[in-house]
Design an enzyme around this catalytic site. Structure first.
Site, PDB file in Angstrom:
ATOM      1  N   PHE A 162       0.678  -1.015   0.169  1.00  0.00           N
ATOM      2  CA  PHE A 162       0.137  -0.142   0.011  1.00  0.00           C
ATOM      3  C   PHE A 162       0.926   1.290   0.537  1.00  0.00           C
ATOM      4  CE2 PHE A 162      -2.079   3.665   1.550  1.00  0.00           C
ATOM      5  CZ  PHE A 162      -3.128   3.620   1.658  1.00  0.00           C
ATOM      6  N   LYS A 170       3.121  10.395   8.061  1.00  0.00           N
ATOM      7  CA  LYS A 170       2.367   9.974   9.214  1.00  0.00           C
ATOM      8  C   LYS A 170       3.460  11.117  10.308  1.00  0.00           C
ATOM      9  CE  LYS A 170      -0.102   6.259   7.497  1.00  0.00           C
ATOM     10  NZ  LYS A 170      -1.140   6.647   7.456  1.00  0.00           N
ATOM     11  N   ASP A 230       9.089   2.702   1.706  1.00  0.00           N
ATOM     12  CA  ASP A 230       8.444   3.693   1.929  1.00  0.00           C
ATOM     13  C   ASP A 230       8.365   3.230   3.449  1.00  0.00           C
ATOM     14  OD1 ASP A 230       5.862   4.042   2.071  1.00  0.00           O
ATOM     15  OD2 ASP A 230       4.490   3.768   1.080  1.00  0.00           O
TER      16      ASP A 230
HETATM   17  C1  LIG Z   1       3.227   2.586   4.382  1.00  0.00           C
HETATM   18  C2  LIG Z   1       2.029   3.156   3.410  1.00  0.00           C
HETATM   19  N1  LIG Z   1       2.593   4.370   2.811  1.00  0.00           N
HETATM   20  C3  LIG Z   1       1.626   5.637   1.988  1.00  0.00           C
HETATM   21  C4  LIG Z   1       0.721   5.917   2.632  1.00  0.00           C
HETATM   22  C5  LIG Z   1       0.046   6.741   2.117  1.00  0.00           C
HETATM   23  O1  LIG Z   1      -0.185   8.204   3.147  1.00  0.00           O
HETATM   24  P1  LIG Z   1      -0.731   9.901   3.108  1.00  0.00           P
HETATM   25  O2  LIG Z   1      -2.405   8.812   3.097  1.00  0.00           O
HETATM   26  O3  LIG Z   1      -0.497   9.792   4.385  1.00  0.00           O
HETATM   27  O4  LIG Z   1      -1.647   9.636   1.802  1.00  0.00           O
HETATM   28  C6  LIG Z   1       0.296   5.154   4.182  1.00  0.00           C
HETATM   29  C7  LIG Z   1      -0.691   5.237   4.299  1.00  0.00           C
HETATM   30  O5  LIG Z   1      -1.410   4.658   4.926  1.00  0.00           O
HETATM   31  C8  LIG Z   1       1.468   3.876   4.192  1.00  0.00           C
HETATM   32  O6  LIG Z   1       1.152   3.004   5.006  1.00  0.00           O
END
Ligand SMILES: Cc1ncc(COP(=O)(O)O)c(C=O)c1O
Length: 385
Positions: free
Chosen positions: A120, A236, A207
């Site tokens: 994700f 986050k 990520d």
């Molecule tokens: C691993 C990861 N990458 C990217 C995102 C996307 O982040 P945002 O919701 O701030 O766009 C999330 C959101 O849950 C995530 O868990």
């Protein structure tokens, strides 16, 4: 400038009518000058009602705050430079652009990026295309091309792609998959990927939007494996609730984007930078990361103890305060039941109860989670499939 006629001021029906408003939308400022969305320039005799001591976008204040947070992120990651944005998907978009540009700079006309089953990465068109979940993608095709998908923790699968696909320029994965159900990359797998990326001249892009910033008990989850990525998107936890995103890059990726290649309006704004600087400072001052490691271990041990041998519990896994309890069946109803019992949690990938609490959780509070949650899980599983 003529004074506007209050009678023609456009109403904002959902904003309380507490101000006499001018029909002007200011878009940006510099020094004592501000500009509206139509490009008109005004001398600022108001200064946000005596707030704006140093004028707009002060050349020392804004870079000083950006530089402070960027320098701290480089110090704790061992990487070299940072691009600031506001959210996780934005950080990942920047990472994807870096990978493609890196490819083009090396003469790869149609660069491709290895991504993962269970991944994700966000909900923009590019990041949902890199995401594996069909529910996230449904209704938004056609997807962005240029991704090759492999299973997690299978180095042979990546080596196969390396042999067969000369267009690959980067590997992009969450160090610990979050939304996909708390699936950690094995540390030896990450070490293998690091080696392969070096051999192939690929970028290793991790990520850490969910698993970074102390959540696993180290600043970044990949530090457990003793490796460094080339590109690391963050968001986050970085602002502890204030929207801050960042892409931190090492030497291979540092000069890939140049002036005009990328940008964002709100990235690096003073509030975001201050939130980031203070979050990291307080984490060090209060031993928050160490707390995540010890309390996370206690929480995991408590869950394992209480759920050991319970039919229907597949696994308790994760690192620090990023834990998942996988059941053998969809368990979304536990959300409501836990809330009724006074516990907030989430269920992800249908069958995984996810615990990602604040990193200041105490040992006593961890014990309370175990005491509330485990009886609920046992009762739920006893109801039958
Ligand atoms: C691993 C990861 N990458 C990217 C995102 C996307 O982040 P945002 O919701 O701030 O766009 C999330 C959101 O849950 C995530 O868990």
């Amino acid at each position: 400038m003529n004074a506007p006629d209050p009678a023609v001021v456009s109403p904002m029906p959902h904003v309380m009518n507490t101000y006499g408003r001018l029909p002007i939308a200011l878009s940006h400022g510099r020094g004592c000058w501000v500009w509206d969305s139509e490009g008109r320039k005004y001398l600022d005799g108001l200064g946000g009602i005596a707030v704006n001591t140093l004028g707009h976008a002060h050349p020392k204040l804004v870079p000083a705050l950006q530089e402070k947070l960027a320098a701290k992120l480089c110090e704790i990651s061992g990487l070299d430079a940072v691009f600031f944005c506001s959210t996780g998907l934005e950080a990942n978009e920047a990472a994807l652009k870096i990978a493609r540009k890196y490819g083009h700079d090396r003469g790869v006309e149609r660069p491709e990026i290895i991504v993962y089953e269970g991944a994700f990465h966000g909900r923009s068109i590019a990041t949902l295309s890199a995401t594996a979940n069909p529910k996230v993608q449904a209704g938004f095709g056609p997807l962005v091309e240029g991704f090759v998908r492999v299973p997690l923790n299978d180095l042979a699968a990546v080596e196969r792609v390396a042999r067969e696909n000369p267009n690959v320029v980067a590997v992009f994965l969450e160090t610990i998959q979050g939304e996909g159900g708390i699936h950690p990359s094995r540390w030896d797998y990450l070490q293998g990927l690091r080696q392969l990326c070096d051999q192939q001249h690929w970028l290793l892009m991790l990520d850490e939007v969910q698993c970074g910033i102390g959540r696993t008990g180290k600043w970044f989850a990949h530090q457990w494996a003793g490796i460094r990525p080339d590109v690391m998107p963050l968001a986050k936890g970085l602002g502890s609730g204030v929207p801050v995103g960042a892409v931190v890059v090492g030497p291979k990726a540092k000069n890939v984007l140049g002036p005009g290649n990328h940008g964002t309006t709100f990235g690096g704004n003073p509030l975001a930078m201050r939130a980031g600087v203070e979050t990291l400072r307080i984490m060090v001052e209060d031993g928050v990361m160490e707390n995540a490691a010890t309390v996370g271990a206690a929480l995991k041990a408590g869950l394992e103890r209480e759920l050991k041998g319970v039919a229907g519990v597949v696994e308790v896994r994760g690192q620090g305060l990023m834990l998942g309890i996988e059941l053998d069946r969809p368990c979304g109803v536990l959300l409501q039941r836990a809330a009724e019992a006074g516990l907030m949690l989430s269920v992800t990938a249908d069958k995984v109860i996810r615990l990602v609490p604040p990193l200041i959780l105490s040992v006593d509070e961890a014990a309370m989670i175990v005491a509330i949650l485990c009886p609920l899980i046992r009762a739920f599983l006893a109801e039958g499939a």
